[in-house]
Design a protein around this motif. Sequence first.
Motif, PDB file in Angstrom:
ATOM      1  N   GLY A  57      29.005   2.246  -4.399  1.00  0.00           N
ATOM      2  CA  GLY A  57      28.694   1.088  -3.566  1.00  0.00           C
ATOM      3  C   GLY A  57      28.525  -0.174  -4.394  1.00  0.00           C
ATOM      4  O   GLY A  57      28.940  -1.262  -3.987  1.00  0.00           O
ATOM      5  N   LEU A  58      27.917  -0.020  -5.589  1.00  0.00           N
ATOM      6  CA  LEU A  58      27.740  -1.156  -6.489  1.00  0.00           C
ATOM      7  C   LEU A  58      29.084  -1.761  -6.875  1.00  0.00           C
ATOM      8  O   LEU A  58      29.276  -2.990  -6.817  1.00  0.00           O
ATOM      9  N   HIS A  59      30.039  -0.923  -7.243  1.00  0.00           N
ATOM     10  CA  HIS A  59      31.327  -1.453  -7.691  1.00  0.00           C
ATOM     11  C   HIS A  59      32.174  -1.966  -6.531  1.00  0.00           C
ATOM     12  O   HIS A  59      32.978  -2.888  -6.717  1.00  0.00           O
ATOM     13  N   ASN A  60      31.981  -1.407  -5.351  1.00  0.00           N
ATOM     14  CA  ASN A  60      32.630  -1.998  -4.177  1.00  0.00           C
ATOM     15  C   ASN A  60      32.087  -3.404  -3.927  1.00  0.00           C
ATOM     16  O   ASN A  60      32.832  -4.324  -3.577  1.00  0.00           O
ATOM     17  N   TYR A  61      30.767  -3.555  -4.112  1.00  0.00           N
ATOM     18  CA  TYR A  61      30.145  -4.873  -3.951  1.00  0.00           C
ATOM     19  C   TYR A  61      30.689  -5.842  -4.997  1.00  0.00           C
ATOM     20  O   TYR A  61      31.026  -6.992  -4.683  1.00  0.00           O
ATOM     21  N   ILE A  62      30.762  -5.389  -6.250  1.00  0.00           N
ATOM     22  CA  ILE A  62      31.250  -6.256  -7.326  1.00  0.00           C
ATOM     23  C   ILE A  62      32.698  -6.679  -7.057  1.00  0.00           C
ATOM     24  O   ILE A  62      33.076  -7.833  -7.288  1.00  0.00           O
ATOM     25  N   SER A  63      33.506  -5.750  -6.562  1.00  0.00           N
ATOM     26  CA  SER A  63      34.900  -6.080  -6.257  1.00  0.00           C
ATOM     27  C   SER A  63      35.006  -7.163  -5.189  1.00  0.00           C
ATOM     28  O   SER A  63      35.900  -8.011  -5.225  1.00  0.00           O
ATOM     29  N   ALA A  64      34.078  -7.127  -4.242  1.00  0.00           N
ATOM     30  CA  ALA A  64      34.123  -8.100  -3.141  1.00  0.00           C
ATOM     31  C   ALA A  64      33.472  -9.433  -3.511  1.00  0.00           C
ATOM     32  O   ALA A  64      33.930 -10.487  -3.075  1.00  0.00           O
ATOM     33  N   GLN A  65      32.388  -9.380  -4.323  1.00  0.00           N
ATOM     34  CA  GLN A  65      31.596 -10.583  -4.571  1.00  0.00           C
ATOM     35  C   GLN A  65      31.715 -11.113  -6.004  1.00  0.00           C
ATOM     36  O   GLN A  65      31.195 -12.194  -6.305  1.00  0.00           O
ATOM     37  N   ASN A  66      32.350 -10.347  -6.883  1.00  0.00           N
ATOM     38  CA  ASN A  66      32.491 -10.739  -8.296  1.00  0.00           C
ATOM     39  C   ASN A  66      31.146 -10.906  -8.994  1.00  0.00           C
ATOM     40  O   ASN A  66      31.011 -11.695  -9.940  1.00  0.00           O
ATOM     41  N   SER A  67      30.144 -10.177  -8.540  1.00  0.00           N
ATOM     42  CA  SER A  67      28.829 -10.221  -9.181  1.00  0.00           C
ATOM     43  C   SER A  67      28.036  -8.979  -8.804  1.00  0.00           C
ATOM     44  O   SER A  67      28.374  -8.276  -7.844  1.00  0.00           O
ATOM     45  N   PHE A  68      26.981  -8.720  -9.560  1.00  0.00           N
ATOM     46  CA  PHE A  68      26.041  -7.683  -9.189  1.00  0.00           C
ATOM     47  C   PHE A  68      25.187  -8.198  -8.032  1.00  0.00           C
ATOM     48  O   PHE A  68      24.982  -9.410  -7.903  1.00  0.00           O
ATOM     49  N   PRO A  69      24.679  -7.300  -7.184  1.00  0.00           N
ATOM     50  CA  PRO A  69      23.811  -7.763  -6.096  1.00  0.00           C
ATOM     51  C   PRO A  69      22.513  -8.329  -6.659  1.00  0.00           C
ATOM     52  O   PRO A  69      22.008  -7.847  -7.675  1.00  0.00           O
ATOM     53  N   PRO A  70      21.956  -9.361  -6.032  1.00  0.00           N
ATOM     54  CA  PRO A  70      20.690  -9.919  -6.512  1.00  0.00           C
ATOM     55  C   PRO A  70      19.527  -8.997  -6.175  1.00  0.00           C
ATOM     56  O   PRO A  70      19.623  -8.144  -5.287  1.00  0.00           O
ATOM     57  N   LEU A  71      18.433  -9.193  -6.870  1.00  0.00           N
ATOM     58  CA  LEU A  71      17.232  -8.404  -6.603  1.00  0.00           C
ATOM     59  C   LEU A  71      16.777  -8.585  -5.162  1.00  0.00           C
ATOM     60  O   LEU A  71      16.310  -7.646  -4.519  1.00  0.00           O
ATOM     61  N   ALA A  72      16.903  -9.798  -4.653  1.00  0.00           N
ATOM     62  CA  ALA A  72      16.583 -10.080  -3.249  1.00  0.00           C
ATOM     63  C   ALA A  72      17.689 -10.940  -2.666  1.00  0.00           C
ATOM     64  O   ALA A  72      18.148 -11.887  -3.301  1.00  0.00           O
ATOM     65  N   GLY A  73      18.128 -10.607  -1.457  1.00  0.00           N
ATOM     66  CA  GLY A  73      19.270 -11.295  -0.878  1.00  0.00           C
ATOM     67  C   GLY A  73      18.927 -12.552  -0.122  1.00  0.00           C
ATOM     68  O   GLY A  73      19.783 -13.400   0.091  1.00  0.00           O
ATOM     69  N   ASN A  74      17.672 -12.695   0.320  1.00  0.00           N
ATOM     70  CA  ASN A  74      17.297 -13.891   1.088  1.00  0.00           C
ATOM     71  C   ASN A  74      15.859 -14.285   0.760  1.00  0.00           C
ATOM     72  O   ASN A  74      15.051 -14.541   1.640  1.00  0.00           O
ATOM     73  N   MET A  75      15.564 -14.340  -0.542  1.00  0.00           N
ATOM     74  CA  MET A  75      14.208 -14.710  -0.937  1.00  0.00           C
ATOM     75  C   MET A  75      13.827 -16.080  -0.375  1.00  0.00           C
ATOM     76  O   MET A  75      12.705 -16.312   0.019  1.00  0.00           O
ATOM     77  N   TRP A  76      14.806 -16.976  -0.332  1.00  0.00           N
ATOM     78  CA  TRP A  76      14.462 -18.314   0.169  1.00  0.00           C
ATOM     79  C   TRP A  76      15.652 -18.890   0.926  1.00  0.00           C
ATOM     80  O   TRP A  76      16.734 -19.015   0.394  1.00  0.00           O
ATOM     81  N   ILE A  77      15.425 -19.213   2.173  1.00  0.00           N
ATOM     82  CA  ILE A  77      16.431 -19.925   2.958  1.00  0.00           C
ATOM     83  C   ILE A  77      15.758 -21.113   3.614  1.00  0.00           C
ATOM     84  O   ILE A  77      14.543 -21.162   3.752  1.00  0.00           O
ATOM     85  N   SER A  78      16.543 -22.085   4.015  1.00  0.00           N
ATOM     86  CA  SER A  78      15.973 -23.277   4.637  1.00  0.00           C
ATOM     87  C   SER A  78      15.657 -23.016   6.095  1.00  0.00           C
ATOM     88  O   SER A  78      16.228 -22.139   6.727  1.00  0.00           O
TER      89      SER A  78
END
Length: 365
Positions: A57-78
């Motif tokens: 799943g990690l490498h599928n994510y990297i293939s799609a996003q060109n990065s590792f997933p962040p520790l938190a996906g929505n720590m801060w939104i407006s």
Amino acid sequence: MCLSDLRRRSGFTLIELLVVIAIIAVLIALLLPAVQAAREAARRAQCVNNLKQIGLGLHNYISAQNSFPPLAGNMWISGPASPGWGNWPLGWAASLMPNMEQQQLANAANYSFGADQVQNYQTVCRARVATFICPSESMGTGPWLASSWMNYCANAGGPASMSTWSGVIIPMREEAQKTGVGTNYPNNCRTIGIESVTDGTSNTVAFSERLVGIGPGDVTVTRGSADAKRVTFGPVSTVTADSGGSVQAMAFVQACRSLPATTSTAGQQNNSWIAGAVWAGSHANTLRFNSYTHVNTPNGISCMAEGYPPGQAIDAITVGSNHSGGVNACMADGSVRFFKDTVAIPTWWAVGTRAGGEIVSSDSF
């Protein structure tokens, strides 16, 4: 011999019966450890498979996003619906859902709200994900929700006195700046890709195991108890973040390991952050819950550093399992390896950093 004598001798004598029972007991005593070992081997194999699925799943994510997933996906939104610091941001595991054949959960996750808000709490957070549960875990249920716990955690980095956020699952820079999570140790907070892992993806750990924590609230566990690996002790030592201090890091580990067996967690609020409590996300930037630091070696205890709030990257947040002699770990290349409890401290630190420049032999763990 008369017929009455034959009838009297047709059954077992008491001595013969006791001998048979004794033989059966010996056979059971010999076979039971072998059966238990076979069952644990099967559990460990399933745990390895779980980590392989996470790695895929990690490498599928990297293939799609060109990065590792962040520790938190929505720590801060407006906006007024911001999860902010206290409303449990969605963690790395939620980001992997579309890449682990969990599209329904991915569709249900609402990144405009925190994990403890009803929009996510009633659906995503209450879902049981079998891939996140090690079959060797003996707790049987979660500390808060019966189905939401998990045994796998992300590598946030090696000893923070040498360099904070030096792992592969770390906060994004914007989140660190807006929430203060990077105030004490701002280095390395950013989204990273494969190109940032200059130590090599096969030499850098991405995920490993943690036993489910105990809590919430005031938890009383002693250093010498069987549950010591499920809680955090301390504070034990003053450590300066990003000081380049390997000597400081070693002193911190030794102070943690030297705690007497009678040391208790009674009255320590840091155990309110419970390991693996909610797979989808949690308070304190998911660090105390769903990630760990390469400070103390596998199946050692976790300790808080003096002078810092609990749940910080500078703490010794330690991996552990019920497997005999060590823990499984998924490397950044997706392969799974077994790290022994006896792994050398410098080796454990080295595989926790993505760009430390260390040389790690394949037979060193």
